[in-house]
Design a protein around this motif. Structure first.
Motif, short mmCIF file in Angstrom:
data_model
loop_
_atom_site.label_atom_id
_atom_site.label_comp_id
_atom_site.label_asym_id
_atom_site.label_seq_id
_atom_site.Cartn_x
_atom_site.Cartn_y
_atom_site.Cartn_z
N SER A 91 0.84 -1.21 0.00
CA SER A 91 0.00 0.00 0.00
C SER A 91 0.88 1.25 0.00
O SER A 91 1.82 1.36 0.78
CB SER A 91 -0.91 0.01 1.22
N GLY A 92 0.53 2.19 -0.89
CA GLY A 92 1.26 3.45 -0.96
C GLY A 92 2.46 3.43 -1.89
O GLY A 92 3.05 4.48 -2.14
N GLU A 93 2.85 2.26 -2.41
CA GLU A 93 4.01 2.20 -3.30
C GLU A 93 3.61 2.63 -4.71
O GLU A 93 2.46 2.47 -5.14
CB GLU A 93 4.61 0.80 -3.32
N THR A 94 4.60 3.15 -5.44
CA THR A 94 4.37 3.58 -6.82
C THR A 94 5.34 2.84 -7.74
O THR A 94 6.40 2.38 -7.32
CB THR A 94 4.59 5.10 -6.98
N PHE A 95 4.96 2.79 -9.02
CA PHE A 95 5.84 2.21 -10.03
C PHE A 95 5.59 2.93 -11.35
O PHE A 95 4.45 3.19 -11.72
CB PHE A 95 5.61 0.71 -10.19
N LEU A 96 6.69 3.23 -12.07
CA LEU A 96 6.60 3.93 -13.36
C LEU A 96 6.94 2.97 -14.49
O LEU A 96 8.03 2.38 -14.51
CB LEU A 96 7.57 5.10 -13.38
N LEU A 97 6.01 2.82 -15.42
CA LEU A 97 6.21 1.95 -16.58
C LEU A 97 6.60 2.78 -17.79
O LEU A 97 6.08 3.87 -18.01
CB LEU A 97 4.93 1.17 -16.88
N MET A 98 7.48 2.21 -18.61
CA MET A 98 7.88 2.85 -19.86
C MET A 98 6.87 2.52 -20.96
O MET A 98 6.11 1.55 -20.85
CB MET A 98 9.27 2.37 -20.27
N PRO A 99 6.83 3.31 -22.04
CA PRO A 99 5.93 2.99 -23.16
C PRO A 99 6.20 1.59 -23.70
O PRO A 99 7.35 1.17 -23.85
CB PRO A 99 6.28 4.07 -24.19
N TRP A 100 5.13 0.87 -23.97
CA TRP A 100 5.13 -0.49 -24.53
C TRP A 100 5.80 -1.52 -23.61
O TRP A 100 6.09 -2.63 -24.05
CB TRP A 100 5.79 -0.52 -25.91
N GLU A 101 6.00 -1.19 -22.38
CA GLU A 101 6.60 -2.15 -21.46
C GLU A 101 5.54 -3.16 -21.02
O GLU A 101 4.50 -2.79 -20.47
CB GLU A 101 7.18 -1.42 -20.24
N LYS A 102 5.80 -4.43 -21.24
CA LYS A 102 4.84 -5.47 -20.89
C LYS A 102 4.74 -5.63 -19.39
O LYS A 102 5.75 -5.66 -18.69
CB LYS A 102 5.23 -6.80 -21.53
N HIS A 103 3.50 -5.73 -18.90
CA HIS A 103 3.29 -5.88 -17.47
C HIS A 103 1.97 -6.62 -17.24
O HIS A 103 1.12 -6.69 -18.12
CB HIS A 103 3.26 -4.52 -16.77
#
Length: 293
Positions: free
Chosen positions: A58-70
């Motif tokens: 809870s409260g954590e963040t994550f930044l994804l790059m364009p077209w990054e599979k997740h």
């Protein structure tokens, strides 16, 4: 820790935001052409990014790059979930697979205070964590909620408001990095004096302020003022005054039909021949040639 660098001059555009709860839309792998910022509202969330498996609390963040599979690598609880916001950035965020905090500390962009500088020539960055658990998570969650409201009850300039809110989110994440790593750049007294000097020159350049004028206004020895200005502006006081004068002269040459000797006098030159010499030195052509272009 991995970081992303966001230019202070980047143009942001929020494309979409939503809140995911449970596993209904969190099954197969996904990717999209935009940057995507996730913030967990209630964890754990089992996020798979490429070959990496993460357990976000809870409260954590994550930044994804364009077209990054997740996607998810393990089902999450019925009440678990996260906000996700997709956005474009121009120029884009730069991913650094290293501890970029040591290479890109907070800097004071001193040259950007000069009226003659071109802002796109200096690229100071916000240092964004790829994954983080920020201290100010409740403030961040409130901003996510406001963007969510803007998109799901759109009114008026909702996209503009959403972009301003995203900017606040990114600034808070970047500031959190500085606070947690104790990288906060202190603004020195010499830098504050430099900015006062720049402002004074910007306001008085057409009168060619003397060394005595500057000393009296700023209560410091002129030689010391010259040293401070050179340190931060990488040029001399006299050169900067000439740049300001020629900058205004260029505007008057293209926007008025005033005679060149009158323009020279208006920007601070009593001798039109000296004005022409300085103009050609800085611009490579004479004032008349500049007007004729």
């Amino acid at each position: 820790m991995d970081y992303l660098l966001l230019s202070r001059l980047a143009r942001l555009d929020v494309k979409w935001i939503s809140e995911l709860v449970g596993n209904e839309h969190f099954a197969g792998p996904k990717s999209n052409p935009f940057f995507e910022l996730l913030m967990v509202t209630e964890g754990p969330v089992y996020l798979e990014v490429g070959e990496e498996r993460l357990e976000l609390r809870s409260g954590e963040t994550f930044l994804l790059m364009p077209w990054e599979k997740h996607g998810c690598w393990k089902p999450i609880g019925a009440q678990s979930g996260f906000y996700w916001v997709q956005f474009a950035a121009e120029p884009g965020l730069i991913l650094h697979k290293e501890d970029a905090a040591e290479r890109y500390p907070a800097v004071i962009p001193a040259m950007q205070d000069l009226r003659t500088s071109h802002s796109d020539s200096y690229m100071d960055f916000l240092l964004l964590p790829r994954q983080s658990k920020p201290f100010n998570r409740y403030e961040l969650l409130g901003l996510f909620e406001k963007i969510h409201q803007q998109f799901h009850v759109p009114k008026g300039y909702f996209r503009y408001r959403a972009t301003l809110l995203l900017g606040q989110i990114l600034e808070l994440l970047a500031q959190d990095v500085l606070d947690q790593k104790d990288l906060q750049a202190e603004v020195s007294s010499t830098f504050l004096l430099y900015r006062r000097l720049v402002n004074l020159l910007d306001e008085t350049y057409t009168t060619n302020p003397s060394s005595e004028d500057l000393e009296q206004a700023l209560h410091h020895n002129y030689e010391y003022l010259c040293q401070i200005f050179k340190k931060y502006a990488n040029t001399t006081i006299g050169s900067y005054v000439h740049q300001l004068q020629i900058q205004k002269a260029k505007h008057l040459l293209t926007s008025t039909s005033c005679m060149i000797r009158d323009i020279a006098e208006e920007v601070g030159f009593q001798d039109p021949y000296y004005f022409s010499r300085i103009f050609k030195k800085l611009e490579g052509i004479s004032p008349q040639q500049f007007r004729d272009i």
